[in-house]
Design a protein around this motif. Structure first.
Motif, short mmCIF file in Angstrom:
data_model
loop_
_atom_site.label_atom_id
_atom_site.label_comp_id
_atom_site.label_asym_id
_atom_site.label_seq_id
_atom_site.Cartn_x
_atom_site.Cartn_y
_atom_site.Cartn_z
N GLY A 32 0.81 -1.21 0.00
CA GLY A 32 0.00 0.00 0.00
C GLY A 32 0.84 1.26 0.00
N GLY A 33 0.20 2.39 -0.27
CA GLY A 33 0.94 3.64 -0.36
C GLY A 33 1.23 4.29 0.98
N GLY A 34 0.59 3.80 2.06
CA GLY A 34 0.70 4.49 3.34
C GLY A 34 1.73 3.95 4.30
N ASN A 35 2.37 2.80 3.99
CA ASN A 35 3.41 2.33 4.91
C ASN A 35 4.54 3.37 4.94
OD1 ASN A 35 5.93 1.26 3.27
ND2 ASN A 35 4.11 0.57 2.14
N ASN A 36 5.29 3.39 6.03
CA ASN A 36 6.17 4.52 6.30
C ASN A 36 7.17 4.79 5.19
OD1 ASN A 36 8.55 5.98 7.82
ND2 ASN A 36 6.73 6.19 9.09
N SER A 37 7.84 3.77 4.69
CA SER A 37 8.87 4.00 3.68
C SER A 37 8.28 4.34 2.32
CB SER A 37 9.79 2.77 3.56
OG SER A 37 9.06 1.62 3.23
N THR A 38 7.11 3.77 1.98
CA THR A 38 6.49 4.10 0.71
C THR A 38 5.89 5.50 0.75
OG1 THR A 38 6.03 1.77 0.29
CG2 THR A 38 4.77 3.37 -0.99
N PHE A 39 5.31 5.87 1.90
CA PHE A 39 4.83 7.25 2.04
C PHE A 39 6.00 8.22 1.96
CE2 PHE A 39 3.21 10.84 4.74
CZ PHE A 39 2.27 11.29 3.82
N THR B 85 16.99 -6.89 7.30
CA THR B 85 16.30 -5.71 6.80
C THR B 85 16.70 -5.37 5.37
OG1 THR B 85 16.21 -4.89 9.07
CG2 THR B 85 15.65 -3.33 7.34
N PRO B 86 17.99 -5.49 4.99
CA PRO B 86 18.34 -5.28 3.58
C PRO B 86 17.60 -6.20 2.61
CG PRO B 86 20.31 -5.10 4.90
CD PRO B 86 19.21 -5.55 5.84
N ILE B 87 17.34 -7.45 3.01
CA ILE B 87 16.58 -8.35 2.14
C ILE B 87 15.16 -7.81 1.95
CG2 ILE B 87 15.51 -10.64 2.04
CD1 ILE B 87 18.14 -11.72 3.28
N PHE B 88 14.58 -7.29 3.03
CA PHE B 88 13.29 -6.61 2.94
C PHE B 88 13.39 -5.48 1.91
CE2 PHE B 88 9.71 -5.02 6.00
CZ PHE B 88 8.94 -4.59 4.92
N ALA B 89 14.45 -4.69 1.99
CA ALA B 89 14.64 -3.56 1.08
C ALA B 89 14.85 -4.02 -0.36
CB ALA B 89 15.83 -2.71 1.53
N ALA B 90 15.54 -5.16 -0.56
CA ALA B 90 15.76 -5.68 -1.90
C ALA B 90 14.45 -5.99 -2.60
CB ALA B 90 16.63 -6.94 -1.83
N ALA B 91 13.42 -6.32 -1.80
CA ALA B 91 12.08 -6.54 -2.35
C ALA B 91 11.32 -5.23 -2.48
CB ALA B 91 11.31 -7.50 -1.46
N ARG B 92 11.32 -4.44 -1.41
CA ARG B 92 10.47 -3.24 -1.36
C ARG B 92 10.92 -2.16 -2.34
NH1 ARG B 92 6.77 -1.75 2.52
NH2 ARG B 92 6.35 -3.99 2.52
N ILE B 93 12.17 -2.22 -2.81
CA ILE B 93 12.61 -1.21 -3.78
C ILE B 93 11.78 -1.28 -5.06
CG2 ILE B 93 14.41 -2.66 -4.83
CD1 ILE B 93 16.13 -0.13 -5.06
N VAL B 94 11.19 -2.44 -5.35
CA VAL B 94 10.29 -2.54 -6.50
C VAL B 94 9.05 -1.70 -6.24
CG1 VAL B 94 8.89 -4.08 -7.92
CG2 VAL B 94 11.12 -4.85 -7.08
N GLY B 95 8.45 -1.86 -5.06
CA GLY B 95 7.28 -1.07 -4.71
C GLY B 95 7.58 0.42 -4.66
N TRP B 96 8.72 0.79 -4.06
CA TRP B 96 9.11 2.20 -4.01
C TRP B 96 9.20 2.77 -5.43
CZ3 TRP B 96 13.84 1.00 -0.43
CH2 TRP B 96 13.38 0.76 0.87
#
Length: 456
Positions: free
Chosen positions: A248-255, A411-422
């Motif tokens: 979603g758009g409202g999680n802290n890093s995506t917001f 946490t970097p593995i989380f970021a390796a995925a979330r960078i697509v959403g960002w």
């Protein structure tokens, strides 16, 4: 005598303590005022519903349903571009292929790829798995940090210097930059970890990614000195990447991505800001806290199957007498989900399989007990506005532990995925909104007349 430079920079002196007390005193705000002025702290109401700050086509976090005209909690669902995450995971598992590349295509471009589109996209990602000449030596190996999120963020900011079109915010250019960063992220992550280990006296080995391997396979291959991994390990890491890709758009890093993008800044600065947000223990850093909490718990329990001992430890956590004394049971509860987190539900099915194959049955059983007991104990001791359930961080830390991945990379593995959403959200913000995000803050300080220095 000159002051020691280390003491100047790193010691908390009595003078700093005194000034810090002044900071605390003069920055304190009466909590009742937040209610008086109807401030939505955390941009959420008491039921956890977020303040509407934007529109998005990318993903949807669903935790309620309408019954007789009333919104009531329901089992959580996560949708990527309108597709239920459970169906997407079932789809690529049934087809027996890795999901990261397929779901990344979906989030970035809005449609599931056909076979040709998927193969072309895989080639595009594989071709971009490279860093500028001497980047590892000149950037990553210089002053490696014990925190990988900081190291990776520094590297992302440094990549700005290698890009002749770094400040171009046109959609084609930002897409190019986004594809580069998605492809480069595993190297930035793994090489930062290996560089710090080398600094600490371990052997240094740097493996180049292989074009024919998936994102998950390359991470495992580059990380391990013998370059070996099993099919199950790669499959579960791939699933972890898919489940963490967007929320979603409202999680802290995506917001944060939306906020920083709205200022008109460059892609590298935007992703660095998102990284800083994700690092926080209340966001992406929570999976590390879960594993640390369980490690502490295991040292305190004499019998991992004893419900009374487990209950006593969980009560001690909430009463700030155990672990980090923050009063939290990490991995329990979510800002949106109140009945269940669909990512945790998917993960749990495969965690059990992995745990039994790797000989971690007792540890998995302990996690199950905590998952069952924690909501009840929390509700007994806290005023609850919505339900509490295990979130994705609860099991992801266990997965990474069983996979023998270093905690520094959770946490970097989380970021390796979330960078697509960002990246998807940045492109969406650039396309649709040309207005800088600026919410209101009510000032409370009374106006005062200036006092000359000699009269103070």
């Amino acid at each position: 005598m000159a002051k020691d430079i280390n003491s100047i920079f790193f010691d908390i002196t009595p003078e700093i303590e005194e000034l810090a007390l002044k900071c605390e005193t003069n920055n304190a705000i009466d909590k009742e005022l937040y209610t008086k002025y109807e401030v939505k702290r955390g941009l959420r109401d008491l039921n956890g519903k977020g303040v509407l700050a934007g529109l998005t086509n990318i993903s949807d976090v669903c935790a309620t349903k309408i019954v007789d005209g009333v919104s009531v909690p329901c089992a959580g669902n996560l949708y990527y571009r309108g597709y239920n995450i459970k169906d997407l995971v079932s789809g690529f598992l049934e087809a027996k292929h890795f999901g990261f590349e397929e779901i990344a295509y979906l989030l970035l471009f809005g449609e599931l790829p056909n076979q040709k589109e998927l193969e072309n996209f895989k080639d595009m990602i594989a071709d971009r798995r490279m860093l500028p000449p001497n980047f590892v030596r000149d950037v990553i190996m210089k002053a490696p940090s014990r925190d990988m999120m900081n190291s990776i963020t520094r590297s992302i900011l440094q990549l700005y210097s290698y890009d002749d079109k770094a400040d171009d915010t046109s959609i084609p250019n930002v897409l190019r930059q986004s594809l580069n960063l998605i492809s480069q992220f595993p190297m930035l992550m793994v090489y930062s970890y290996l560089a710090y280990n080398y600094k600490m006296g371990e052997d240094l080995y740097i493996y180049a990614p292989k074009k024919e391997l998936s994102m998950a396979e390359n991470i495992l291959m580059m990380l391990r000195e013998d370059r070996q991994y099993t099919e199950l390990e790669a499959k579960i890491l791939d699933m972890a990447l898919v489940l963490h890709m967007d929320h979603g758009g409202g999680n802290n890093s995506t917001f944060t991505t939306h906020v920083v993008t709205s200022s008109g800044t460059d892609t590298y600065s935007t992703i660095a800001a998102a990284m800083a947000s994700l690092k926080g223990p209340k966001h992406g850093g929570a999976n590390v806290k879960v594993t640390q909490m369980f490690e502490d718990m295991k040292t305190q329990l004499t019998d991992w199957q004893d419900d009374d001992q487990i209950r006593a430890y969980l009560e001690a956590l909430l009463e700030k007498r155990a672990f980090d004394k923050r009063g939290l049971i990490y991995g329990m509860g979510h800002a949106i989900y109140s009945v269940s987190d669909p990512r945790a539900e998917i993960f749990k099915k495969f965690v059990k399989q992995l745990a039994y194959e790797k000989g971690h049955e007792a540890e998995y059983a302990l996690y199950e007990k905590v998952e069952k007991m924690a909501p009840e104990i929390i509700s007994e001791r806290r005023k609850m506005y919505k339900g509490v359930n295990a979130n994705v961080d609860f099991y992801s830390g266990l997965v990474y532990s069983i996979l023998d991945l270093p905690p520094a990379l959770y946490t970097p593995i989380f970021a390796a995925a979330r960078i697509v959403g960002w990246s998807a959200h940045r492109l969406e913000e650039l396309k649709n909104v040309d207005k800088i995000i600026r919410p209101a803050y009510k000032p409370l300080a009374p106006y005062r007349d200036y006092i000359k220095l000699d009269d103070r």
